[in-house]
Design an enzyme around this catalytic site. Sequence first.
Site, PDB file in Angstrom:
ATOM      1  CG  ASN A 101     -13.369  10.483  -4.768  1.00 34.31           C
ATOM      2  OD1 ASN A 101     -14.498  10.617  -4.548  1.00 34.31           O
ATOM      3  ND2 ASN A 101     -11.990  10.218  -4.738  1.00 34.31           N
ATOM      4  CB  SER A 145      -6.834   5.403  -6.047  1.00 35.72           C
ATOM      5  OG  SER A 145      -6.314   5.668  -4.641  1.00 35.72           O
ATOM      6  CB  CYS A 171      -0.799   0.157   1.496  1.00 37.05           C
ATOM      7  SG  CYS A 171      -1.554   1.712   1.550  1.00 37.05           S
TER       8      CYS A 171
HETATM    9  P1  H2U Z   1      -7.950   8.099  -3.857  1.00 44.61           P
HETATM   10  O1  H2U Z   1      -8.041   7.092  -3.816  1.00 44.61           O
HETATM   11  O2  H2U Z   1      -9.440   8.769  -4.056  1.00 44.61           O
HETATM   12  O3  H2U Z   1      -8.356   8.436  -5.914  1.00 44.61           O
HETATM   13  O4  H2U Z   1      -6.784  10.260  -3.770  1.00 44.61           O
HETATM   14  C1  H2U Z   1      -5.197   8.973  -3.420  1.00 44.61           C
HETATM   15  C2  H2U Z   1      -5.135  10.183  -4.422  1.00 44.61           C
HETATM   16  O5  H2U Z   1      -4.094  10.220  -4.112  1.00 44.61           O
HETATM   17  C3  H2U Z   1      -5.187  10.437  -5.733  1.00 44.61           C
HETATM   18  O6  H2U Z   1      -5.194  11.004  -5.775  1.00 44.61           O
HETATM   19  C4  H2U Z   1      -2.608  10.285  -5.134  1.00 44.61           C
HETATM   20  C5  H2U Z   1      -3.127   9.355  -6.094  1.00 44.61           C
HETATM   21  O7  H2U Z   1      -3.083  10.918  -6.894  1.00 44.61           O
HETATM   22  N1  H2U Z   1      -2.076   9.562  -4.450  1.00 44.61           N
HETATM   23  C6  H2U Z   1      -0.170   9.661  -4.559  1.00 44.61           C
HETATM   24  O8  H2U Z   1      -0.261  10.778  -4.507  1.00 44.61           O
HETATM   25  N2  H2U Z   1       0.825   8.804  -4.212  1.00 44.61           N
HETATM   26  C7  H2U Z   1       1.236   8.000  -4.873  1.00 44.61           C
HETATM   27  O9  H2U Z   1       2.027   6.667  -4.657  1.00 44.61           O
HETATM   28  C8  H2U Z   1       0.042   6.951  -5.043  1.00 44.61           C
HETATM   29  C9  H2U Z   1      -1.603   8.313  -4.927  1.00 44.61           C
HETATM   30 ZN    ZN Z   2      -2.582   0.895   3.964  1.00 41.39          ZN
END
Ligand code: H2U
Ligand code: ZN
Length: 348
Positions: A156, A164, A51
């Site tokens: 979200n 995500s 993660c």
């Molecule tokens: P969501 O689950 O709402 O998509 O939010 C997660 C955010 O985390 C998403 O906008 C960011 C994505 O751009 N992200 C990072 O900043 N770094 C990472 O290594 C992966 C995801």
């Molecule tokens: Zn985690």
Amino acid sequence: MNPLAAQNPHRRYNPLKREWVLVSPQRTQRPWQGQTETPGTPAALQYDPTCYLCPGNERAGGVHNPQYTSTFVFTNDFSALKPDSPHFSTDEAGKGLLVAEGESGMCRVLCFSPRHDLTLANMAVPDIRVVVDAWQEQYEDLGKRDEIHYVQIFENRGAMMGASNPHPHGQIWANHSLPDEIVSELGAQQQYLADHGTNLLVAYREMESAAGERVVLSNASFVVVVPFWAVWPFETMILPTRHLPDLAAMTDAERNDFAAILQAITATYNQVFDTPFPYSMGLHPRPFDGQDHPSWQFHVHFYPPLLRSATVRKFMVGYELLGSPQRDITPETAAETLRQAAKKAGKL
Ligand code: H2U
Ligand code: ZN
């Protein structure tokens, strides 16, 4: 509520957006042979080595998260906005048809907890209170910048809503121009104050508390209602019991109550179809643009997509894209279902 509305097609007015929603209660029995979704499953691991939000793990671009033990905020590695984006404005040939403006701002991610397996629904209220404090800090830290006029805090939840990652987290997008939803809500609240001499959402909350039929949950400082004009089947709003412009104006007791009501409504949602309930949730404080905005009332929107089971979602298609939003079950029926779920969750 007019009894004719429980059985017959009608439209309801959303005074906060000055739009209408079509309600078709006679349609709730229609069969469904369309798409079904995979219900969400709770994350099993307290720490997931894969993660990108868990403490100590590597994010995109090779940065490592600290070994955080409470909340953790970082600049989104894929920010939709940049603080140094140039300001420009174009209107090709002055016809108002090909118009563009430079937009600046910042995007951050806020982890609610180091625990990968938690959600707002099963976090302890004192730990959600820490999240509330972090939101307030972010609201003020970002809002006080000259180039920032609105701070949009949201979550979200669940793959169905595009989250995500199941790790409990939300996002913060702060930008220079007011987003369209805010422009629309601000215009409606200003007009209502001018016309009626009272705050739209303050008056609305009082009416809903008195009627009771759309109220799901409440505590000393907040009420959760299915709005009279709800579009999504189980859409709710959290409304303060007094005029409260933003997070910064909340007292210590109100912040605790806010944490408690967030825990209660998310736990309630999980009981509706006995499944982790997906949603998009967002805070709507007043704009942070140097003006007072006396018409603005702080509120929270929950927009969950599920309709009749863990696997059947509502689609916003067809007439909704081309005409106006439409719903089948009435907001009053949805509120009753949510109250039953709140009882199951031990919140009522
Ligand atoms: P969501 O689950 O709402 O998509 O939010 C997660 C955010 O985390 C998403 O906008 C960011 C994505 O751009 N992200 C990072 O900043 N770094 C990472 O290594 C992966 C995801
Ligand atoms: Zn985690």
